[in-house]
Motif scaffolding. Structure first.
Motif, short mmCIF file in Angstrom:
data_model
loop_
_atom_site.label_atom_id
_atom_site.label_comp_id
_atom_site.label_asym_id
_atom_site.label_seq_id
_atom_site.Cartn_x
_atom_site.Cartn_y
_atom_site.Cartn_z
N HIS A 36 0.84 -1.20 0.00
CA HIS A 36 0.00 0.00 0.00
C HIS A 36 0.88 1.26 0.00
CE1 HIS A 36 -3.33 2.66 0.75
NE2 HIS A 36 -2.69 3.16 1.77
N SER A 37 1.97 1.20 0.74
CA SER A 37 2.81 2.39 0.82
C SER A 37 3.48 2.71 -0.51
CB SER A 37 3.85 2.24 1.93
OG SER A 37 4.78 1.26 1.59
N ASN A 38 3.50 1.74 -1.45
CA ASN A 38 4.04 2.03 -2.78
C ASN A 38 3.13 2.98 -3.55
OD1 ASN A 38 6.23 0.40 -2.40
ND2 ASN A 38 5.32 -1.39 -3.36
N ASN A 39 1.90 3.16 -3.10
CA ASN A 39 0.97 4.08 -3.75
C ASN A 39 1.19 5.51 -3.29
OD1 ASN A 39 -0.23 1.97 -5.11
ND2 ASN A 39 -1.74 1.62 -3.51
N ILE A 40 2.12 5.73 -2.40
CA ILE A 40 2.43 7.07 -1.91
C ILE A 40 3.88 7.37 -2.24
CG2 ILE A 40 2.60 8.57 0.12
CD1 ILE A 40 0.58 6.74 1.50
N ARG A 41 4.09 8.53 -2.85
CA ARG A 41 5.46 8.93 -3.16
C ARG A 41 5.64 10.41 -2.86
NH1 ARG A 41 2.28 7.67 -7.04
NH2 ARG A 41 2.00 8.90 -8.90
N THR A 42 6.83 10.76 -2.44
CA THR A 42 7.15 12.15 -2.11
C THR A 42 8.21 12.63 -3.08
OG1 THR A 42 6.67 11.71 0.21
CG2 THR A 42 7.95 13.70 -0.28
N LEU A 43 7.94 13.73 -3.76
CA LEU A 43 8.91 14.29 -4.69
C LEU A 43 9.89 15.17 -3.93
CD1 LEU A 43 6.51 15.28 -7.63
CD2 LEU A 43 7.63 13.09 -7.19
N GLU A 44 11.01 15.48 -4.57
CA GLU A 44 12.06 16.27 -3.93
C GLU A 44 11.57 17.60 -3.38
OE1 GLU A 44 15.67 16.89 -6.14
OE2 GLU A 44 15.80 14.77 -6.66
N GLY A 114 -10.36 9.11 -14.96
CA GLY A 114 -10.99 8.29 -13.92
C GLY A 114 -10.11 8.08 -12.71
N GLU A 115 -8.83 8.39 -12.81
CA GLU A 115 -7.91 8.20 -11.69
C GLU A 115 -8.15 9.26 -10.63
OE1 GLU A 115 -3.09 7.90 -10.86
OE2 GLU A 115 -3.85 7.75 -12.92
N LYS A 116 -7.97 8.85 -9.37
CA LYS A 116 -8.09 9.78 -8.25
C LYS A 116 -6.78 9.77 -7.47
CE LYS A 116 -13.04 9.17 -7.71
NZ LYS A 116 -14.13 8.76 -6.83
N ARG A 117 -6.35 10.98 -7.09
CA ARG A 117 -5.12 11.13 -6.30
C ARG A 117 -5.36 12.10 -5.16
NH1 ARG A 117 -0.16 11.85 -10.68
NH2 ARG A 117 -0.17 9.69 -11.40
N ARG A 118 -4.60 11.89 -4.10
CA ARG A 118 -4.53 12.88 -3.01
C ARG A 118 -3.17 13.55 -3.15
NH1 ARG A 118 -5.55 9.87 1.44
NH2 ARG A 118 -7.75 10.33 1.22
N LEU A 119 -3.19 14.87 -3.27
CA LEU A 119 -1.96 15.65 -3.41
C LEU A 119 -1.78 16.49 -2.15
CD1 LEU A 119 -2.56 16.99 -7.04
CD2 LEU A 119 -1.34 14.92 -6.37
N THR A 120 -0.72 16.24 -1.42
CA THR A 120 -0.40 17.06 -0.26
C THR A 120 0.64 18.07 -0.74
OG1 THR A 120 -0.86 15.21 1.21
CG2 THR A 120 0.39 17.04 2.13
N ILE A 121 0.17 19.31 -0.89
CA ILE A 121 0.98 20.33 -1.54
C ILE A 121 1.54 21.30 -0.50
CG2 ILE A 121 0.95 22.15 -3.29
CD1 ILE A 121 -1.38 20.69 -4.61
#
Length: 152
Positions: A36-44, A114-121
């Motif tokens: 599940h954690s592979n579905n979350i990524r943090t960019l630089e 159709g894709e849904k994402r949560r973006l923590t900006i």
């Protein structure tokens, strides 16, 4: 028949087998959590992208220069909604343009219809050319749930 454990105490064979099965279940749960954690990524730059649901695998992928149509809800970390298109038509913009916050340009790129994402900006990506897109408390992180509706 008894089986001797590592610490020297003896337990019935059935109990030993149950303990082994319990350990296997724990490992499986850990593996599922890890997956599940592979579905979350943090960019630089601090943007956190979490895939909530997959889009149509045959659909066009959003890339820079495309006109994209999205539904979204933006909230502060305390849960207060600050930005949303609610009952309105999907919001449309040219991906990569300076008319929207940089966090959207980065976080929506690569999505399928159709894709849904949560973006923590983070605050550094909540602007477009130095201006804030919405009025926010200073140095606020916004959490957007975004659904890609259409790509042209």
């Amino acid at each position: 028949m008894d089986v001797t454990e590592i610490n020297g105490s003896s337990v019935p064979k059935q109990e030993a087998e149950i303990k082994k099965k319990s350990k296997k279940k724990k490992k499986t749960l850990e593996a599922e959590d890890g997956k599940h954690s592979n579905n979350i990524r943090t960019l630089e730059d601090g943007l956190v992208i979490e895939d909530l649901s997959a889009g149509n695998q045959d659909a066009k992928v959003a890339s820079e220069g495309n006109k994209v149509y999205i539904n979204y809800v933006g909230k502060l970390q305390d849960g207060k909604t600050v930005h949303s298109n609610g009952e309105e038509k999907p919001y449309k913009f040219k991906l990569g343009s300076e008319k929207v916050m940089r966090g959207w340009n980065l976080g929506i790129t690569g999505m399928r219809i159709g894709e849904k994402r949560r973006l923590t900006i983070p605050p550094s990506l909540c602007n477009n050319g130095g201006k804030s897109v919405v009025e926010l408390p200073k140095d606020s992180t916004i959490i957007y749930e975004v659904e890609l509706v259409k790509v042209r």
